[in-house]
Write an enzyme that holds these catalytic residues in place. Structure first.
Site, PDB file in Angstrom:
ATOM      1  N   TRP A   1     -64.538 -36.400  53.532  1.00 46.77           N
ATOM      2  CA  TRP A   1     -64.289 -36.843  52.165  1.00 46.77           C
ATOM      3  C   TRP A   1     -62.982 -36.309  51.565  1.00 46.77           C
ATOM      4  CZ3 TRP A   1     -68.707 -34.535  54.067  1.00 46.77           C
ATOM      5  CH2 TRP A   1     -69.806 -35.375  54.243  1.00 46.77           C
ATOM      6  N   ASP A   2     -62.153 -35.622  52.341  1.00 44.12           N
ATOM      7  CA  ASP A   2     -60.941 -34.990  51.802  1.00 44.12           C
ATOM      8  C   ASP A   2     -61.306 -33.962  50.731  1.00 44.12           C
ATOM      9  OD1 ASP A   2     -58.229 -34.446  51.419  1.00 44.12           O
ATOM     10  OD2 ASP A   2     -57.954 -36.079  49.995  1.00 44.12           O
ATOM     11  N   PHE A   3     -62.366 -33.211  50.968  1.00 47.70           N
ATOM     12  CA  PHE A   3     -62.811 -32.192  50.021  1.00 47.70           C
ATOM     13  C   PHE A   3     -62.126 -30.849  50.313  1.00 47.70           C
ATOM     14  CE2 PHE A   3     -67.119 -34.342  48.833  1.00 47.70           C
ATOM     15  CZ  PHE A   3     -66.500 -35.002  47.793  1.00 47.70           C
TER      16      PHE A   3
ATOM     17  N   LYS B   1     -63.489 -29.436  44.787  1.00 45.98           N
ATOM     18  CA  LYS B   1     -63.391 -30.823  44.347  1.00 45.98           C
ATOM     19  C   LYS B   1     -64.771 -31.434  44.092  1.00 45.98           C
ATOM     20  CE  LYS B   1     -59.119 -32.118  46.806  1.00 45.98           C
ATOM     21  NZ  LYS B   1     -58.556 -33.057  47.802  1.00 45.98           N
TER      22      LYS B   1
END
Length: 628
Positions: free
Chosen positions: A303-305, A332
């Site tokens: 999730w690009d966290f 995030k």
């Protein structure tokens, strides 16, 4: 009393707290402009196209009577803190014609001959200013003259790309501890699976010699984390870099590294497993580079966290009535973890909960994720009932759009049909981070409430889908080379000629939050700024704004924050969240303010230069405020 601001986050642990109280709730409405400094930065962009990406995100630091800060193109300025008059400027001559992913710099760091002790540097005989540049250099400057330090590296410069990768950029200030200057890196992490690994490196502050490096992608089979990367190509994975701000504990010889997602962000079929030490807070021995402990906030990130916020070192109030040295991690996802600083063990409960499985062939989402007990901030749910629009037609379109996509909670994996990410990859808590009042044990942070849409497309179908769908065509593309899929990323907003971010989810879209760490409860949450024209939408000031940049808190019971898209600097009552003062800046301020005392006056300073990617008003201002 803390009167200075010698580090990006005020102190080495990033609390962003000042014990100054000359400016307080009773007189903040009398604040006036003390001085304005112009960098002439926009003139350097002529003919380059840099304006579209440039973001003036810097927070100045104060050493003695001088403020030091950097511009998006990495020019370093020294100005008089009382008058705003320029003392010197250094230009590293970054080639802005190159295709740079980011054109921003959050600031510089200082080392002095008195910085070997826990006390912040004052006005020493030997002062060096360090900057990491967006073209991959670490530069040491003489603090008094602005000239490169000849015996550091090669004529004052270490090439961070040499022997490593031409993709390395530096957007955050280095960390300084003892005789070490420590850097992470910024790099593209969604274009191929085998990006370079996001190594953290420490250099000698005197010579520029490399002292140690630490690789977040384990390369030693004897490291227990090695087995958490599964598959024949798993150890070729890259990124997991630390592009945000590192924090240090001077007394304990520790540096705290917030790592990011492995490459690529949204597909992990080439890197199955939990992927330690990616998406982790990692404590490293600053003198040796050896890992002490790590705590992973996302297993097998899809999730690009990234951990985008600076880790914050505090003394945590325990139920037994004593305080425990702790590190606070804001994410995030809108999750906040509080960990024992020496062991990494959670000081507040963390529960592994089941999360949805992936429907993508070749992918294996991790079955659980760690949920902390502190309040989850930002968007934590999504359905057609979450839709919003300024007209009935816009509302209906938003409901239809939301209903098309998969959403089963904050960790719903990417899908073929498209998955809503709520929270999205801009937060929750982004690089603006958190601040903390040690007297009241109150934590404050600004929040984004913006949902993203992620779609995985088999590589052979991309061209035809882009021809058939304008929505697919306009979406951001992650090529994810070396995997079977191309990623498309969009957000739940539409764009009009007068509003590039017309949201399709209910407001507020940005908030400021106060959390009492004595109880673990959220005590207040208020909208932060506005992004729609109040002349056209009378309730716009209740709706908040997408925001980048952080807040600071003072003993005057004040929170100062800009960050929002409406180009105002504001002061909030830290006990209630009430806005007590606001000032319309000449350009938007996607930056974190700072404060200091000089000659009996308390100043508040903000960089106001706007943000190209956000389409906020751009400029070249550094402004100081004080009481008349």
């Amino acid at each position: 009393m803390s009167q200075s601001w010698s580090y990006y986050g005020q102190d080495p642990g990033g609390k962003r707290y000042s014990a100054l109280n000359q400016i307080n709730t009773k007189n903040v409405d009398r604040l006036t402009v003390a001085w304005t400094f112009r960098t002439r930065e926009l003139e350097t962009y002529d003919g380059t196209g840099a304006l579209d990406k440039a973001a003036f995100e810097a927070t100045p630091i104060l050493i003695g009577r001088t403020l030091f800060f950097s511009t998006p193109s990495d020019r370093v300025f020294a100005i008089d803190a009382a008058s705003g008059q320029r003392r010197w400027v250094y230009d590293p001559h970054v080639d802005l014609h190159r295709d740079l992913s980011e054109i921003s710099s959050r600031g510089v760091a200082a080392w002095s001959s008195s910085a070997h002790s826990p006390a912040p540097p004052g006005d020493p005989d030997t002062l060096r200013i360090f900057i990491g540049t967006i073209d991959g250099r670490l530069i040491a400057l003489d603090g008094k003259t602005g000239q490169p330090v000849a015996n550091f590296g090669s004529d004052g410069t270490v090439n961070l790309r040499a022997g490593y990768s031409n993709e390395v950029q530096e957007t955050s200030p280095p960390a300084i501890i003892g005789d070490r200057v420590i850097v992470g890196s910024s790099m593209g992490d969604n274009q191929r699976f085998d990006q370079p690994p996001g190594v953290v490196r420490a250099y000698d502050v005197h010579t520029g010699f490399l002292v140690w490096l630490w690789n977040p992608i384990p390369d030693d089979p004897n490291d227990s984390a090695y087995a958490t990367w599964k598959g024949p190509k798993a150890h070729q994975t890259g990124a997991a870099n630390a592009w945000s701000i590192l924090s240090v504990d001077l007394a304990r010889d520790m540096v705290f590294v917030p790592s990011t997602s492995p490459s690529p962000d949204y597909y992990g079929g080439e890197r199955l497993g939990s992927n330690l030490y990616a998406n982790s807070l990692v404590a490293i021995r600053a003198s040796t580079g050896k890992r002490i402990w790590s705590f992973q906030v996302v297993h097998h990130d899809l999730w690009d966290f990234d951990i985008a916020a600076e880790p914050m070192l505090i003394d945590f109030p325990s139920p037994a009535g004593r305080t425990i040295p702790a590190v606070v991690v804001g994410t995030k996802m809108g999750f906040i973890y509080i960990l024992d600083r020496e062991t990494g063990k959670p000081l507040t409960p963390v529960e592994e909960r089941s999360v949805p499985a992936s429907t993508i062939t070749g992918e294996e989402a991790w079955p659980t994720q760690p949920f902390p007990s502190l309040p989850a901030l930002g968007l934590q749910s999504m359905s057609p009932d979450s839709a919003w629009g300024p007209t009935p037609d816009a509302l209906a379109a938003a409901k239809v759009r939301i209903s098309k996509y998969r959403y089963e909670g904050p960790f719903t994996p990417p899908s073929y049909i498209g998955t809503i990410m709520a929270p999205g990859n801009v937060g929750g808590i982004h690089w603006g981070g958190m601040c903390y009042d040690p007297a009241s044990h109150m934590l404050y942070t600004n929040i984004n409430r913006v949902a993203a849409v992620i779609r995985m497309i088999p590589r052979s179908q991309v061209d035809s889908l882009e021809r058939e769908s304008t929505e697919t065509l306009r979406a951001e593309t992650g090529r994810q080379r070396g995997t079977p899929y191309v990623m498309k990323r969009d957000y739940l907003f539409t764009s009009t000629s007068d509003n590039p971010f017309l949201m399709q989810t209910r407001p507020p879209w940005g908030t400021l939050v106060g959390i009492d760490l004595n109880t673990g409860e959220k005590t207040w949450e208020v909208p932060l700024g506005y992004q729609m024209d109040p002349a056209k939408f009378p309730d716009a000031k209740k709706w908040g704004s997408l925001n980048f940049g952080g807040a600071i808190v003072t003993a005057g019971r004040l929170i100062f924050v800009a960050a929002s898209m409406d180009a105002h600097l504001r002061a909030f009552d830290s006990h209630t969240g009430q806005v007590l003062w606001e000032y319309a800046l000449p350009a938007s301020a996607q930056a974190t303010p700072m404060t200091y005392e000089l000659d009996g006056h308390q100043y508040v300073v903000i960089a106001a230069g706007g943000h190209g990617k956000l389409h906020t008003k751009q400029g070249d201002y550094v402004m100081a405020f004080r009481l008349p």
